[in-house]
Design an enzyme around this catalytic site. Structure first.
Site, PDB file in Angstrom:
ATOM      1  N   ASP A  43      54.018 -40.150 -85.736  1.00 20.85           N
ATOM      2  CA  ASP A  43      54.378 -38.744 -86.015  1.00 20.85           C
ATOM      3  C   ASP A  43      55.466 -38.685 -87.073  1.00 20.85           C
ATOM      4  OD1 ASP A  43      56.161 -39.910 -84.115  1.00 20.85           O
ATOM      5  OD2 ASP A  43      56.982 -37.928 -83.679  1.00 20.85           O
TER       6      ASP A  43
ATOM      7  N   GLU B 128      49.172 -46.373 -81.090  1.00 20.31           N
ATOM      8  CA  GLU B 128      50.137 -45.831 -82.036  1.00 20.31           C
ATOM      9  C   GLU B 128      51.026 -46.968 -82.534  1.00 20.31           C
ATOM     10  OE1 GLU B 128      52.207 -42.343 -80.646  1.00 20.31           O
ATOM     11  OE2 GLU B 128      52.945 -41.917 -82.643  1.00 20.31           O
TER      12      GLU B 128
ATOM     13  N   HIS C 227      46.967 -44.873 -84.501  1.00 16.43           N
ATOM     14  CA  HIS C 227      47.414 -43.472 -84.429  1.00 16.43           C
ATOM     15  C   HIS C 227      48.665 -43.367 -85.298  1.00 16.43           C
ATOM     16  CE1 HIS C 227      47.863 -39.508 -82.456  1.00 16.43           C
ATOM     17  NE2 HIS C 227      49.160 -39.722 -82.656  1.00 16.43           N
TER      18      HIS C 227
ATOM     19  N   ASP D 126      40.936 -49.251 -80.313  1.00 14.54           N
ATOM     20  CA  ASP D 126      41.339 -49.146 -81.723  1.00 14.54           C
ATOM     21  C   ASP D 126      40.754 -47.856 -82.291  1.00 14.54           C
ATOM     22  OD1 ASP D 126      40.640 -50.958 -84.832  1.00 14.54           O
ATOM     23  OD2 ASP D 126      42.212 -49.498 -84.304  1.00 14.54           O
TER      24      ASP D 126
HETATM   25  O1  G3I Z   1      60.771 -44.845 -66.565  1.00 20.53           O
HETATM   26  C1  G3I Z   1      59.554 -44.810 -65.803  1.00 20.53           C
HETATM   27  C2  G3I Z   1      59.569 -45.935 -64.777  1.00 20.53           C
HETATM   28  O2  G3I Z   1      60.613 -45.708 -63.823  1.00 20.53           O
HETATM   29  C3  G3I Z   1      58.229 -45.998 -64.066  1.00 20.53           C
HETATM   30  O3  G3I Z   1      58.193 -47.139 -63.207  1.00 20.53           O
HETATM   31  C4  G3I Z   1      57.118 -46.125 -65.102  1.00 20.53           C
HETATM   32  C5  G3I Z   1      55.768 -46.090 -64.422  1.00 20.53           C
HETATM   33  O4  G3I Z   1      54.793 -46.229 -65.409  1.00 20.53           O
HETATM   34  O5  G3I Z   1      57.177 -45.013 -66.051  1.00 20.53           O
HETATM   35  C6  G3I Z   1      58.402 -44.998 -66.743  1.00 20.53           C
HETATM   36  O6  G3I Z   1      58.383 -43.885 -67.630  1.00 20.53           O
HETATM   37  C7  G3I Z   1      57.627 -44.117 -68.813  1.00 20.53           C
HETATM   38  C8  G3I Z   1      58.555 -43.892 -70.020  1.00 20.53           C
HETATM   39  O7  G3I Z   1      57.823 -44.033 -71.243  1.00 20.53           O
HETATM   40  C9  G3I Z   1      59.697 -44.919 -70.041  1.00 20.53           C
HETATM   41  O8  G3I Z   1      59.179 -46.202 -70.283  1.00 20.53           O
HETATM   42  C10 G3I Z   1      56.484 -43.118 -68.845  1.00 20.53           C
HETATM   43  O9  G3I Z   1      55.554 -43.449 -67.841  1.00 20.53           O
HETATM   44  C11 G3I Z   1      55.797 -43.193 -70.204  1.00 20.53           C
HETATM   45  O10 G3I Z   1      54.850 -42.160 -70.338  1.00 20.53           O
HETATM   46  C12 G3I Z   1      56.805 -43.050 -71.339  1.00 20.53           C
HETATM   47  O11 G3I Z   1      56.100 -43.266 -72.534  1.00 20.53           O
HETATM   48  C13 G3I Z   1      56.845 -42.957 -73.709  1.00 20.53           C
HETATM   49  C14 G3I Z   1      56.030 -41.929 -74.502  1.00 20.53           C
HETATM   50  O12 G3I Z   1      56.679 -41.645 -75.752  1.00 20.53           O
HETATM   51  C15 G3I Z   1      55.835 -40.634 -73.741  1.00 20.53           C
HETATM   52  O13 G3I Z   1      57.093 -40.080 -73.468  1.00 20.53           O
HETATM   53  C16 G3I Z   1      56.981 -44.242 -74.519  1.00 20.53           C
HETATM   54  O14 G3I Z   1      57.839 -45.150 -73.835  1.00 20.53           O
HETATM   55  C17 G3I Z   1      57.556 -43.916 -75.887  1.00 20.53           C
HETATM   56  O15 G3I Z   1      57.496 -45.079 -76.705  1.00 20.53           O
HETATM   57  C18 G3I Z   1      56.724 -42.821 -76.561  1.00 20.53           C
HETATM   58  O16 G3I Z   1      57.426 -42.495 -77.747  1.00 20.53           O
HETATM   59  C19 G3I Z   1      56.711 -41.655 -78.665  1.00 20.53           C
HETATM   60  C20 G3I Z   1      57.652 -40.523 -79.032  1.00 20.53           C
HETATM   61  O17 G3I Z   1      57.873 -39.716 -77.892  1.00 20.53           O
HETATM   62  C21 G3I Z   1      57.086 -39.700 -80.182  1.00 20.53           C
HETATM   63  N1  G3I Z   1      56.800 -40.565 -81.334  1.00 20.53           N
HETATM   64  C22 G3I Z   1      55.799 -41.584 -80.972  1.00 20.53           C
HETATM   65  C23 G3I Z   1      56.374 -42.488 -79.914  1.00 20.53           C
HETATM   66  C24 G3I Z   1      55.439 -43.639 -79.577  1.00 20.53           C
HETATM   67  O18 G3I Z   1      54.275 -43.206 -78.926  1.00 20.53           O
HETATM   68  O1  9MR Z   2      50.936 -37.804 -82.558  1.00 20.09           O
HETATM   69  C1  9MR Z   2      51.718 -37.647 -81.372  1.00 20.09           C
HETATM   70  C2  9MR Z   2      52.298 -39.007 -80.962  1.00 20.09           C
HETATM   71  O2  9MR Z   2      53.250 -39.402 -81.935  1.00 20.09           O
HETATM   72  C3  9MR Z   2      52.961 -38.913 -79.595  1.00 20.09           C
HETATM   73  O3  9MR Z   2      53.308 -40.210 -79.161  1.00 20.09           O
HETATM   74  C4  9MR Z   2      51.987 -38.304 -78.588  1.00 20.09           C
HETATM   75  C5  9MR Z   2      52.618 -38.138 -77.216  1.00 20.09           C
HETATM   76  O4  9MR Z   2      53.753 -37.332 -77.332  1.00 20.09           O
HETATM   77  O5  9MR Z   2      51.551 -37.022 -79.024  1.00 20.09           O
HETATM   78  C6  9MR Z   2      50.818 -37.114 -80.265  1.00 20.09           C
HETATM   79  O6  9MR Z   2      50.444 -35.808 -80.665  1.00 20.09           O
HETATM   80  C7  9MR Z   2      49.351 -35.250 -79.938  1.00 20.09           C
HETATM   81  C8  9MR Z   2      49.870 -34.178 -79.002  1.00 20.09           C
HETATM   82  O7  9MR Z   2      50.692 -34.786 -78.016  1.00 20.09           O
HETATM   83  C9  9MR Z   2      48.706 -33.460 -78.372  1.00 20.09           C
HETATM   84  N1  9MR Z   2      47.838 -32.886 -79.396  1.00 20.09           N
HETATM   85  C10 9MR Z   2      47.285 -33.940 -80.258  1.00 20.09           C
HETATM   86  C11 9MR Z   2      48.408 -34.658 -80.962  1.00 20.09           C
HETATM   87  C12 9MR Z   2      47.890 -35.739 -81.901  1.00 20.09           C
HETATM   88  O8  9MR Z   2      47.254 -36.721 -81.150  1.00 20.09           O
END
Ligand code: G3I
Ligand code: 9MR
Length: 581
Positions: free
Chosen positions: A180, A553, A502, A544
């Site tokens: 993103d 991603e 992604h 993929d």
């Molecule tokens: O902390 C809990 C833990 O206590 C529990 O045991 C575990 C069970 O699966 O979940 C943990 O929480 C997770 C959290 O990351 C911390 O690791 C959530 O399930 C998981 O959904 C969450 O995922 C994060 C995701 O954003 C959604 O919030 C990823 O780590 C994080 O790398 C990802 O970051 C995104 C940014 O928001 C937006 N830009 C892209 C980036 C990468 O996808």
């Molecule tokens: O592209 C977004 C990615 O960087 C984030 O990790 C993800 C979860 O927050 O969300 C992606 O954006 C999606 C949005 O959450 C839902 N509509 C489709 C977007 C593109 O896949």
């Protein structure tokens, strides 16, 4: 030496199996000449013999016997390991098992990861916001600038008497977080740590390390030039009036799958100051002051600016100590408009961020205040992630310890944790540290493999016991192909790399090959993106496809430990005996 029969042994099945992909899983980039060399043969085999041959099959350079069959813990995969570490012949080879398609080709040599070492760091150049990427540095992935971020609004969640909602500030530069186009301080924390720590641990190595970015050749190591591009953005995220740090610079919602210069959703906002962002910021700026202070000629005043920013950030945290100041998007969206629906990096436990900040501030300022605060910092031995950074200070304390005794003391918890990573290692059918527990395979799980590798490198640095480096290398083997999916998880590297990450620029740029050097998240059995997955087991739930942000991603905090791991191995390969003078 080959006979007609042995040649037919190879060629017949390969003809039939050519269309099939090989069930042999191995590091698709290769192996160090005198380092460990293992492959995983998956599924049923008709023979226990395996051979390493030249890619044309004409010369057999090694013969071996497959190890006993082991079921994987995290999928229905059956594995038999092939160990060919004794082979120290340089060249390009394949692994053959009679009746199976040959493995992907691989190199045995003194620098099989040299290109990867540069590319995974260069990946940050490709993530630069607010500037165009020129063909001279970006090749076919050249692109116009996006997101100048010179007109950014203070979101209602960040408003105060001095900067009411709608105040216009400038927050240009920095790296896009991932696939993103938003920029997040918290995720910059661990990311900047890994890059700055890599330099602090291996300054001579990085002093000679050119990755062809616009700043190359300016007398400053490229890794520091690249990190500085994000550090300067971070500085714009601090409110000069009170030292607090905004959590992120973002759209209100995610952009479509467009190029940066086409992503014109406006306005852009800085949102609520958070305790975690401000502690992470303080730690990074303290490190930055220490490190860039060595390059005062190139960056006059920068070290002082970083030091002052770090102290001001700390002062803000002292006035806002409540963990409730951790960022909660749900909470701010209940009252502040417009609602913000981009990434959260929410974390209501700021104790680890505080401990990291105290440690870096002490190591840079060496003053009484932070020396006494340092006594309150526990030995934190939790694997690092974007929300758990307590370990990072310990590594810095080890690195900068004033005496061997203090170094040993700082290393102890980390060596213990690294040792625990090796517990029950024999249970892992693929022979990697990655996959010790099912929890390794989560969102961004490939970063777990890289972070475990970093932990093991530190254990090696502390003990000089090569077993730690061998196991660190096993996780690079995992990332580059010795895994249940058969993918080499870094774009542009290996015979089967991700082609559809992604990642908005890779999707929208009209170039078939994705931006290179980027580590995808990897198998994530929760599959939160609800995309279509052909395989859904714990270690195979990867697709993929550009749809899959939960497994495919890329992210700056995933590439960072990979940068550390690959470059540490390159820096240590001679000392460890992986290559011979
Ligand atoms: O902390 C809990 C833990 O206590 C529990 O045991 C575990 C069970 O699966 O979940 C943990 O929480 C997770 C959290 O990351 C911390 O690791 C959530 O399930 C998981 O959904 C969450 O995922 C994060 C995701 O954003 C959604 O919030 C990823 O780590 C994080 O790398 C990802 O970051 C995104 C940014 O928001 C937006 N830009 C892209 C980036 C990468 O996808
Ligand atoms: O592209 C977004 C990615 O960087 C984030 O990790 C993800 C979860 O927050 O969300 C992606 O954006 C999606 C949005 O959450 C839902 N509509 C489709 C977007 C593109 O896949």
């Amino acid at each position: 030496m080959r006979t007609f029969a042995s040649l037919m042994l190879f060629l017949l099945p390969a003809v039939g199996a050519q269309a099939q992909e090989s069930p042999v899983r191995l590091n698709q980039s290769g192996f160090y000449t005198a380092g460990p060399k293992r492959a995983a043969v998956t599924g049923a085999v008709a023979s226990s013999k395996f051979f390493i041959t030249t890619t044309d099959g004409k010369d057999t350079v090694f013969r071996g016997i497959l190890q006993k069959e082991k079921p994987s813990q995290w999928s229905a995969t059956i594995v038999r390991m092939a160990d060919f570490s004794a082979l120290e012949k340089k060249g390009h080879f394949v692994l053959r098992v009679p009746g199976l398609a040959p493995s992907f080709p691989f190199e045995i040599g003194d620098a099989p990861f040299r290109d990867l070492a540069a590319a995974c760091l260069k990946g940050y150049y490709f993530q630069r916001a607010s500037m165009s990427l020129e063909a001279q540095y970006a090749g076919k992935w050249e692109r116009p600038a996006g997101h100048p971020d010179t007109q950014v609004l203070v979101h209602a969640s960040a408003a105060d008497g001095r900067r009411p909602g709608g105040t216009v500030i400038a927050s240009p530069g920095g790296w896009y977080d991932a696939g993103d186009y938003n920029k997040y301080i918290v995720n910059s924390g661990i990311t900047m740590y890994m890059l700055l720590a890599a330099y602090e641990d291996f300054p001579a190595y990085f002093g000679q390390f050119d990755i062809n970015i616009p700043e190359s050749g300016n007398g400053v190591p490229d890794i520091l030039d690249e990190a500085l591009y994000n550090l300067r953005w971070m500085l714009t995220m601090q409110d000069p009036a009170d030292g607090g740090v905004y959590h992120k610079c973002t759209n209100a919602s995610f952009d479509g799958m467009v190029m940066p210069h086409e992503a014109t959703k406006s306005p852009r906002y800085v949102v609520q100051k958070s305790l975690t962002a401000t502690y992470d910021f303080a730690a990074v700026m303290a490190m930055g002051s220490r490190i860039y202070g060595k390059f005062g000629k190139a960056f006059p005043g920068l070290a002082d600016s970083c030091r002052q920013a770090a102290v001001r950030a700390w002062e803000w945290t002292e006035k806002h100590p409540d963990n409730r100041n951790g960022y909660s998007q749900k909470e701010i969206n209940a009252w502040a408009k417009p609602p913000i629906t981009t990434g959260e990096y929410g974390d209501r436990n700021a104790a680890d961020e505080r401990n990291w900040a105290i440690t870096e501030l002490y190591l840079t300022l060496r003053n009484g205040k932070f020396e006494s605060l340092l006594q309150t910092v526990p030995d934190d031995a939790a694997m690092p992630t974007w929300s758990k950074v307590g370990m990072l200070g310990g590594w810095s304390s080890f690195r900068l310890a004033a005496s061997p005794a203090l170094k040993k003391q700082a290393a102890a918890p980390r060596v213990k944790l690294a040792g625990a990573l090796l517990d029950n290692i024999d249970k892992n059918a693929f022979g990697t540290v990655m996959g010790r527990t099912a929890g390794d395979f989560n969102w961004g799980g490939n970063a777990n493999a890289a972070n475990q590798g970093v932990m093991l490198v530190y254990a090696y640095l502390a003990t000089k016991d090569r077993k730690y480096l061998d196991h660190a290398l096993s996780n690079l083997d995992y990332i580059l192909g010795r895994n249940a999916t058969g993918y080499s998880f870094v774009t542009g590297f290996g015979s089967k790399p991700p082609m559809h990450p992604h990642h908005r620029p890779s999707i929208a740029d009209g170039v078939a090959d994705p931006v290179p050097g980027l580590l995808v998240g990897g198998p994530n059995v929760k599959m939160q993106d609800s995309c279509e997955y052909q395989f859904k087991e714990i270690e195979t739930a990867y697709v993929d496809h550009e749809c899959s942000y939960a497994s495919n991603e890329i992210a700056i905090n995933w590439n960072a430990p990979l940068v550390y791991l690959v470059n540490a191995l390159e820096a240590l390969k001679m000392e460890a005996g992986y290559v011979k003078p």
